[in-house]
Every structure is written in C-alpha cells, then in structure tokens.
Write an enzyme that holds these catalytic residues in place. Structure first.
Site, PDB file in Angstrom:
ATOM      1  N   GLY A  84      37.874  36.004  40.583  1.00 22.87           N
ATOM      2  CA  GLY A  84      39.263  36.326  40.867  1.00 22.87           C
ATOM      3  C   GLY A  84      39.567  37.811  40.716  1.00 22.87           C
ATOM      4  O   GLY A  84      40.297  38.391  41.529  1.00 22.87           O
ATOM      5  N   SER A  85      39.013  38.428  39.706  1.00 21.39           N
ATOM      6  CA  SER A  85      39.298  39.854  39.467  1.00 21.39           C
ATOM      7  C   SER A  85      38.848  40.700  40.651  1.00 21.39           C
ATOM      8  O   SER A  85      39.586  41.567  41.127  1.00 21.39           O
ATOM      9  CB  SER A  85      38.596  40.342  38.197  1.00 21.39           C
ATOM     10  OG  SER A  85      39.032  39.599  37.079  1.00 21.39           O
ATOM     11  N   ASN A 165      49.368  32.563  34.865  1.00 20.42           N
ATOM     12  CA  ASN A 165      48.307  32.011  34.028  1.00 20.42           C
ATOM     13  C   ASN A 165      48.744  31.754  32.594  1.00 20.42           C
ATOM     14  O   ASN A 165      48.101  31.017  31.876  1.00 20.42           O
ATOM     15  CB  ASN A 165      47.070  32.917  34.048  1.00 20.42           C
ATOM     16  CG  ASN A 165      47.401  34.356  33.799  1.00 20.42           C
ATOM     17  OD1 ASN A 165      48.203  34.958  34.513  1.00 20.42           O
ATOM     18  ND2 ASN A 165      46.802  34.947  32.780  1.00 20.42           N
ATOM     19  N   GLN A 193      45.300  30.466  39.597  1.00 21.84           N
ATOM     20  CA  GLN A 193      45.721  29.296  38.811  1.00 21.84           C
ATOM     21  C   GLN A 193      46.212  28.150  39.699  1.00 21.84           C
ATOM     22  O   GLN A 193      46.424  27.043  39.208  1.00 21.84           O
ATOM     23  CB  GLN A 193      46.833  29.688  37.828  1.00 21.84           C
ATOM     24  CG  GLN A 193      46.386  30.605  36.720  1.00 21.84           C
ATOM     25  CD  GLN A 193      45.483  29.929  35.695  1.00 21.84           C
ATOM     26  OE1 GLN A 193      45.495  28.711  35.532  1.00 21.84           O
ATOM     27  NE2 GLN A 193      44.686  30.712  35.012  1.00 21.84           N
ATOM     28  N   SER A 213      39.314  31.743  42.153  1.00 22.06           N
ATOM     29  CA  SER A 213      38.146  31.835  41.278  1.00 22.06           C
ATOM     30  C   SER A 213      37.632  30.447  40.928  1.00 22.06           C
ATOM     31  O   SER A 213      38.400  29.580  40.500  1.00 22.06           O
ATOM     32  CB  SER A 213      38.543  32.582  39.999  1.00 22.06           C
ATOM     33  OG  SER A 213      37.453  32.584  39.098  1.00 22.06           O
ATOM     34  N   HIS A 215      35.756  29.219  38.494  1.00 18.78           N
ATOM     35  CA  HIS A 215      35.726  28.665  37.129  1.00 18.78           C
ATOM     36  C   HIS A 215      37.087  28.180  36.641  1.00 18.78           C
ATOM     37  O   HIS A 215      37.205  27.637  35.546  1.00 18.78           O
ATOM     38  CB  HIS A 215      35.076  29.631  36.135  1.00 18.78           C
ATOM     39  CG  HIS A 215      35.918  30.786  35.684  1.00 18.78           C
ATOM     40  ND1 HIS A 215      36.516  30.820  34.441  1.00 18.78           N
ATOM     41  CD2 HIS A 215      36.249  31.941  36.284  1.00 18.78           C
ATOM     42  CE1 HIS A 215      37.176  31.958  34.302  1.00 18.78           C
ATOM     43  NE2 HIS A 215      37.029  32.662  35.406  1.00 18.78           N
ATOM     44  N   THR A 251      23.228  40.373  47.844  1.00 18.53           N
ATOM     45  CA  THR A 251      22.749  39.032  48.181  1.00 18.53           C
ATOM     46  C   THR A 251      23.692  37.992  47.591  1.00 18.53           C
ATOM     47  O   THR A 251      24.038  38.064  46.415  1.00 18.53           O
ATOM     48  CB  THR A 251      21.314  38.839  47.649  1.00 18.53           C
ATOM     49  OG1 THR A 251      20.512  39.871  48.208  1.00 18.53           O
ATOM     50  CG2 THR A 251      20.750  37.477  48.029  1.00 18.53           C
ATOM     51  N   CYS A 338      42.335  37.546  27.974  1.00 17.45           N
ATOM     52  CA  CYS A 338      42.066  38.986  27.995  1.00 17.45           C
ATOM     53  C   CYS A 338      42.860  39.713  26.924  1.00 17.45           C
ATOM     54  O   CYS A 338      42.446  40.744  26.438  1.00 17.45           O
ATOM     55  CB  CYS A 338      42.423  39.563  29.353  1.00 17.45           C
ATOM     56  SG  CYS A 338      42.150  38.413  30.667  1.00 17.45           S
TER      57      CYS A 338
HETATM   58  C1  LIG Z   1      41.363  33.978  35.487  1.00 12.29           C
HETATM   59  C2  LIG Z   1      42.295  34.724  36.338  1.00 12.29           C
HETATM   60  C3  LIG Z   1      41.878  35.859  37.056  1.00 12.29           C
HETATM   61  C4  LIG Z   1      40.493  36.423  36.922  1.00 12.29           C
HETATM   62  O1  LIG Z   1      39.527  35.602  37.503  1.00 12.29           O
HETATM   63  P1  LIG Z   1      37.987  35.844  37.130  1.00 12.29           P
HETATM   64  O2  LIG Z   1      37.241  34.947  38.042  1.00 12.29           O
HETATM   65  O3  LIG Z   1      37.851  35.455  35.699  1.00 12.29           O
HETATM   66  O4  LIG Z   1      37.703  37.280  37.377  1.00 12.29           O
HETATM   67  C5  LIG Z   1      42.795  36.482  37.862  1.00 12.29           C
HETATM   68  N1  LIG Z   1      44.046  36.030  37.991  1.00 12.29           N
HETATM   69  C6  LIG Z   1      44.491  34.945  37.322  1.00 12.29           C
HETATM   70  C7  LIG Z   1      45.890  34.483  37.515  1.00 12.29           C
HETATM   71  C8  LIG Z   1      43.633  34.260  36.476  1.00 12.29           C
HETATM   72  O5  LIG Z   1      44.080  33.192  35.812  1.00 12.29           O
END
Ligand SMILES: *Cc1c(COP(=O)(O)O)cnc(C)c1O
Length: 409
Positions: A84-85, A165, A193, A213, A215, A251, A338
């Site tokens: 996500g970042s 989040n 989210q 993202s 995870h 890759t 974070c």
């Molecule tokens: C977790 C999160 C991110 C970051 O995602 P990563 O895959 O951990 O880099 C960005 N935005 C929101 C709203 C998130 O909850």
C-alpha cells in the site's frame, strides 16, 4: 523450531483474541497454499521466454485479471507494487509530476490520511508543491462540498482515503469523486482498508487511482497494487527493467501476487456474510464499551468499517491499556502500527478534534471474521476491568474525580 531459526512468540500456548486486523491479517489457507505451490512449481522469471518463464507469466496475468475484476477495472489498469505504501507514493508522485509539467502545483488531501500519503505530501511540499488539508469532522467524515471548495485552478490532485485505518470511517467516495470530475482534477484514494472488506468498484466509485495492499485482506505482506485509470501517465518510482509495462521495474513477486489474487477473490466471495457477522459483533462491542463511564466512540457509529471499533477512555494511557490487554491474551492497538511506539497521540484522533489528554487514552479493536460472540464478551469484560484498574492509580483520573479538572467525555 520452524526452519530458519524463527520461533513463535510462545504466546500461542493459550488462546489469543486477535483484534488488530487493521495492522495486518493472518494469511488465508488458500493464499498460503497458492504461495507455496507457486514457489515449488511456477518459480520461473515471468520475463523469460522459455516455457517455465511463460508459465509464471501466465500466473501473473491471471492474477492481474482476477484482481482487476474484483474492483471493476481492466487488467491493463493494474500495476503490482510492494504494498500500500508504494502504491500511495506512486499515485501521488505520478499526479504531481503531471501537475508540475502543467504548472499545477497544488494538492488537496485530508489531515487523517495514512502516513504513506501524508509523508509523501510533506516531501512534495519541500519540492515546491502547496497542499491544502480539508477538515475531517468530529464524526470522522470528510464533506464533499468542502473538498470542492479547496480545489483551485492549479490543483493537480485530490487524495482522500476510502476508509480510515484508525477510526474506520468510510468516506463518501462517490460524492468526492463527482466533485473532482466536475473540476477535472485527478482523484486518488487510499483504499487499503476498504478493498476486500466493503464493496469497491472503480467505475461506480469514479476514482482515477486507487491503492490496495494484500496483507490487509488475508494475503501476504510486501505485495499490493495500484489501479490507475487508462490515460493516466504513471511516473516510475523504481527504474530498471520493463516489467509492469515499464512502470515498475523489478522481477515480479509472482508467489505473492498469485496469493494476493486468491485472497482477494476469497474476500470478495465471502464479503456479505463476513460483513454481516462483523457488524453484529462490532455493534455489541460498541454497546458494551459504552457502559464504561467517561468513554466515547471515535468516528461515526454506522458509516464505519464492519470490523472497526475505536474508543477513547478519559484518564488513562492507551499504551498501558494495550500492555495489560496483551497480558490477558487480547491483541489490540491504540492507533496505527506506525505511530504506536511513539508517545505522540494519534494524528487521526487530533484531526477529529480530540484533545491530547483524551486522544492518549485510545483503543482500536479491528476484528476479523473468526471472532465469536464469546470473544466479544471476553473483550468487553477485560477492557472494563483494565480501564478501571488503570484509573485506580491515574493522577489525571484523581484530579478529574476530585473536580480539579473538568471531564471532557
Ligand atoms: C496498512 C496501510 C497502508 C500501508 O500498506 P503497506 O502494504 O503496509 O505498505 C496504507 N494505507 C492504509 C490506510 C493502511 O491501512
């Protein structure tokens, strides 16, 4: 001991209630199986021309198709990223690069975005951009008309998150995108989210760029995607080979991407049932925690993610609450992963107008599909006990109850 010398924390020996799904989720069995199968079988380089490489390429393109389908996009509009970042960084920097070329160096966002957005905007300020942060109201919602009022002739991007989040509030994305369309401004949303949890459709929602993202929806860590509507020129963050149509070198993480696609399909297929179950438990948690005196729910009561509960308790420190809950087998958070670890109160709670003292005493429970009604009662009982225990020796609480300080909640 697991291979590689990694050990579990040892806390698995008793039942743990995991209520921190906004930080990360456990991988689904199907996603894990897919990942292992890819590593064992389709481990070729998707850019290689021989059959073994092309097999990996097929896996990659099937995943792209499935992911596109899940959000109403076409496969060419999906770029795989490390999460996500990275997707947030690339979306914002792409719009900024375009803006700079056109002499449009103003960006509109909000104060309660994820740091992946806020810190990218900070970096762009250093590079000469101007940023307007639209107010987030007390209920944790952004008002579309106010986004419209912030847009100027030189605005190159509006970026507003889909669902927060920390407090889980779901923004009026369609109304915000309509405002941006009317003013001909690119609209990006951090939907990390939301995707896999509530219905997201890039066409119906009218978004130009969207970050997600794996995870956060029971896929693996370190993989995500950026949706960019056809016609939007992406700027590379990583230069190198011609992967991802030349927009993201390196890759591809084929096992991770395949597992992400499986996790997302699974999440979408079960979304309605999961959301109904989570909403029921969420509302029970809210009702139960409201019985604690001088406590308040953060964010709108109904316009929030099915799995999010966020409270402030006056007269306590969120950090102590978390540690004591951990001792009792409950994994929760006081805000985003974070910021925990630092003693600054959450920027999200400050953005919705909570004062420092109150913002410090926050608790986020982000529940997952496996939660039971019994778990909810267990959480309520333990939070009640721990809050009352902590208040027992809190100097702030003593001042509040002695009338030396006024209660806010
Ligand atoms: C977790 C999160 C991110 C970051 O995602 P990563 O895959 O951990 O880099 C960005 N935005 C929101 C709203 C998130 O909850």
């Amino acid at each position: 001991m697991p291979p590689g010398g990694f050990t579990a924390s040892g806390k698995e020996s008793y039942a743990v209630i995991y209520a921190d799904n906004a930080a990360t989720t456990r991988m689904s069995e199907a996603a894990m199986d897919t990942m292992v199968a890819m590593m064992k079988e389709s481990w070729g380089n998707p850019s290689s021309l021989y059959a073994h490489g092309q097999e990996a390429k097929e896996v990659l393109e099937k995943a792209r198709k499935d992911i596109a389908e899940a959000i109403g996009a076409s496969p060419r509009e999906i770029i795989f990223t490390s999460g996500g970042s990275e997707a947030d960084n690339q979306a914002i920097r792409s719009a900024a690069a375009l803006g700079r070329k056109q002499g449009k160096m103003h960006i509109v966002s909000t104060a309660f975005e994820h740091h992946a957005v806020l810190h990218t905007l900070d970096a762009l300020r250093e590079e000469g951009f101007e940023v307007t942060l639209v107010d987030v109201h007390e209920n944790g919602l952004v008002v579309p008309e106010e986004v419209g009022e912030a847009i100027r002739e030189d605005t190159c991007l509006v970026t507003v998150m889909y669902a927060n989040n920390e407090i889980g509030t779901v923004q009026p994305i369609r109304e915000i995108s309509a405002v941006c369309r009317k003013r001909n401004v690119i609209f990006h949303t951090d939907a990390v989210q939301a995707v896999g949890h509530i219905p997201v459709n890039v066409e119906e929602d009218g978004v130009d760029m969207l970050s997600a993202s794996a995870h956060k929806f029971h896929g693996p860590k370190g993989v995500g995607f950026l949706y960019a509507r056809k016609g939007i020129r992406l700027k590379n963050l990583i230069e190198g080979g011609a992967q991802e149509r030349g927009k993201r070198a390196g890759t591809e993480n084929v096992p991770g991407i395949a597992a992400m696609a499986v996790a997302l399909k699974e999440a979408c297929a079960n979304m309605e049932g999961n959301a109904a179950h989570l909403t029921k438990i969420r509302d029970r948690l809210i009702a139960g925690l409201r019985e604690i005196p001088h406590a308040a729910l953060n964010g709108d009561e109904t316009r929030r993610l099915p799995g999010n509960v966020n409270f402030c308790f006056e007269g306590i420190e969120g950090e102590s609450l978390l540690l004591l809950l951990d001792d009792r087998g409950i994994c929760a958070s006081s805000g985003s992963a974070c910021t925990s670890g630092s003693l600054d109160p959450s920027h999200v709670l400050l953005a919705i107008g909570r004062v420092h003292d109150v913002a410090h005493g926050s608790l986020r429970l982000s529940i997952g599909e496996d939660i039971t009604g019994e778990d909810a009662e267990n959480i309520i009982r333990n939070v009640k006990e721990v809050v009352s225990y902590l208040r027992g020796f809190s100097p702030i609480w003593r001042d509040l109850t002695a009338g030396k300080k006024a209660f806010i909640l």
